[in-house]
Scaffold this motif. Structure first.
Motif, short mmCIF file in Angstrom:
data_model
loop_
_atom_site.label_atom_id
_atom_site.label_comp_id
_atom_site.label_asym_id
_atom_site.label_seq_id
_atom_site.Cartn_x
_atom_site.Cartn_y
_atom_site.Cartn_z
N GLY A 193 21.37 -16.22 35.28
CA GLY A 193 20.76 -14.95 36.20
C GLY A 193 20.52 -13.83 35.99
N THR A 194 21.98 -13.35 35.62
CA THR A 194 22.16 -11.80 34.93
C THR A 194 22.42 -11.27 33.96
OG1 THR A 194 24.05 -12.74 33.98
CG2 THR A 194 24.31 -13.43 36.23
N GLU A 195 21.44 -11.65 32.76
CA GLU A 195 20.79 -10.74 31.83
C GLU A 195 19.01 -11.59 31.13
OE1 GLU A 195 24.27 -10.33 28.97
OE2 GLU A 195 23.88 -12.08 28.98
N GLU A 196 18.76 -10.10 31.06
CA GLU A 196 17.26 -10.73 30.03
C GLU A 196 17.30 -10.51 28.62
OE1 GLU A 196 13.12 -9.17 32.49
OE2 GLU A 196 14.99 -7.19 31.32
N TYR A 197 17.18 -10.94 28.66
CA TYR A 197 16.98 -10.92 26.90
C TYR A 197 15.51 -10.66 25.95
CZ TYR A 197 20.85 -13.73 27.45
OH TYR A 197 22.70 -14.68 28.11
N PHE A 198 15.59 -9.81 25.01
CA PHE A 198 14.22 -9.77 24.70
C PHE A 198 13.66 -9.64 22.89
CE2 PHE A 198 11.14 -6.76 23.37
CZ PHE A 198 10.08 -6.77 23.41
N GLY A 199 13.10 -10.83 22.79
CA GLY A 199 12.56 -10.34 20.72
C GLY A 199 11.17 -9.95 20.89
N VAL A 200 11.36 -10.04 19.37
CA VAL A 200 9.77 -9.59 19.10
C VAL A 200 9.81 -10.38 17.80
CG1 VAL A 200 9.24 -7.85 20.11
CG2 VAL A 200 10.71 -7.33 18.14
N ASN A 201 8.55 -11.23 16.95
CA ASN A 201 8.37 -11.06 15.26
C ASN A 201 9.30 -12.78 15.28
OD1 ASN A 201 6.13 -10.06 15.61
ND2 ASN A 201 7.32 -8.11 15.27
N ILE A 202 9.10 -13.20 15.24
CA ILE A 202 10.90 -14.74 15.23
C ILE A 202 9.57 -15.93 14.61
CG2 ILE A 202 12.41 -15.83 16.00
CD1 ILE A 202 13.16 -14.24 18.06
N PRO A 203 9.48 -15.97 13.04
CA PRO A 203 8.53 -17.22 13.33
C PRO A 203 9.33 -18.54 13.60
CG PRO A 203 9.36 -15.83 10.95
CD PRO A 203 10.55 -15.40 12.19
N ALA A 204 8.50 -19.32 13.25
CA ALA A 204 8.53 -20.89 13.77
C ALA A 204 9.66 -21.75 12.95
CB ALA A 204 7.38 -21.27 13.38
N GLY A 205 10.65 -21.96 13.50
CA GLY A 205 11.95 -22.95 12.39
C GLY A 205 12.93 -21.82 12.31
N THR A 206 12.88 -20.74 13.18
CA THR A 206 14.00 -20.32 12.27
C THR A 206 14.36 -18.83 13.46
OG1 THR A 206 12.96 -17.76 12.36
CG2 THR A 206 12.20 -19.03 10.36
N VAL A 207 15.75 -18.94 13.19
CA VAL A 207 16.48 -17.93 14.00
C VAL A 207 16.11 -16.12 13.80
CG1 VAL A 207 18.72 -17.62 14.82
CG2 VAL A 207 18.40 -19.99 13.96
N GLY A 208 15.72 -15.99 15.35
CA GLY A 208 15.51 -14.02 15.35
C GLY A 208 17.08 -13.75 16.11
N LYS A 209 17.68 -12.61 16.50
CA LYS A 209 18.28 -11.93 17.29
C LYS A 209 17.72 -11.28 18.58
CE LYS A 209 21.62 -10.20 13.36
NZ LYS A 209 22.09 -8.69 13.20
N LEU A 210 18.30 -10.66 19.29
CA LEU A 210 17.56 -10.72 20.56
C LEU A 210 18.24 -9.40 20.81
CD1 LEU A 210 17.48 -14.57 22.40
CD2 LEU A 210 15.51 -13.48 21.32
N SER A 211 17.77 -9.07 21.89
CA SER A 211 18.11 -7.90 23.15
C SER A 211 18.97 -8.24 23.82
CB SER A 211 17.52 -6.48 22.41
OG SER A 211 16.64 -6.75 23.67
N VAL A 212 19.89 -7.92 24.46
CA VAL A 212 20.00 -7.85 25.51
C VAL A 212 20.46 -6.65 27.04
CG1 VAL A 212 21.92 -9.19 27.22
CG2 VAL A 212 21.65 -9.70 24.56
#
Length: 284
Positions: A193-212
């Motif tokens: 409950g201390t951080e919020e992550y945001f991500g865009v355009n992550i294809p199914a079955g793959t790994v994408g980076k998140l901003s924190v």
């Protein structure tokens, strides 16, 4: 809905109109004047007009015959802890030809938007519509006629293994997309409950980076406003109400409620929004 109201693109129609204007006007007059046969305008103009009308009619008939378009809007509550998803939404299907069958899973309730639920007009009278049950709900004859949209509402509760997983590698936070569809955008509240992550355009079955980013507001666990359908198309309308370990995601396709059609649609307009609760250990 204007995409459902035309089979030929605006660009193609504009090209045909310009081509017809040049053919019947400047080009026609230039060629006849060159041969000193301007009087033939009384013959060439109607002949060229008929020719262009036939071309447009044939092009429209071919495009309309091959048209199969699907529009779907859904809102889903995804519970990863219990492997369950609850969905509500509405959809419309339009085809250029009569379709023999549209299939839905047996755990999905379908409510067609039609005044004559059990019959449809054909010729001089009405024919009975058919639904066959064989482990699925098969909407057969009478439900999807050529050029007539089949619109319906739906709600369902299904078992699913769809889930996300957050991975940390030093200062880098990554998301494993196991939702079964490409992510357009996602907002996640960490299980602490201390951080919020945001991500865009992550294809199914793959790994994408998140901003924190750190959370400075007090998390709310109850909804303060009604869930009107027009408010369920963006994440900003619900992200302020997420609790720890929850996320809101907008998907490019709906992995839970797509109908089974005889052919692959050549156009899809999908709005799929989901609120999920992460399984234990998904944020590590």
């Amino acid at each position: 809905m204007d995409k459902y109201e035309r089979a030929i693109s605006k660009g193609t129609l504009k090209f045909l109109v310009v081509f017809f204007a040049l053919l019947i006007g400047p080009l026609n007059i230039f060629l006849l004047k060159k041969k000193n046969k301007q009087i033939w305008l009384f013959i060439t103009v109607p002949v060229l007009s008929l020719f262009c009308c036939v071309i447009i009619f044939l092009l429209y008939a071919i495009c309309e015959r091959n048209r199969l378009e699907v529009g779907l809007h859904s809102f889903n509550l995804l519970d990863e802890k219990n492997n369950r998803v609850i969905s509500v939404g509405a959809a419309a299907i339009v085809s250029g030809k009569n379709m023999k069958q549209i299939s839905f899973s047996e755990d999905c309730a379908i409510i067609p938007w039609t005044s004559n639920y059990g019959s449809y007009h054909r010729g001089s009278g009405y024919k009975e519509r058919e639904i066959k049950l064989d482990g699925k709900q098969n909407f057969t004859y009478g439900w999807l006629s050529a050029g007539v949209p089949f619109a319906y509402s739906f709600y369902s509760m299904k078992t699913t293994r769809a889930r996300i997983e957050i991975r940390r590698n030093g200062n880098v936070v990554e998301l494993m997309n196991g939702l079964g569809a490409d992510i357009e955008e996602i907002v996640i509240i960490s299980q602490s409950g201390t951080e919020e992550y945001f991500g865009v355009n992550i294809p199914a079955g793959t790994v994408g980076k998140l901003s924190v980013s750190p959370i400075k507001r007090q998390l709310k666990r109850t909804w303060q406003t009604p869930l009107y359908p027009e408010n369920l198309t963006t994440l900003n309308s619900i992200r302020m109400y997420l609790a720890s370990g929850e996320y809101a995601v907008k998907l490019k396709k709906d992995p839970f409620n797509n109908p089974e059609l005889e052919e692959k649609p050549n156009s899809e307009i999908i709005t799929c929004l989901a609120i999920g609760t992460m399984a234990e250990g998904a944020d590590r």
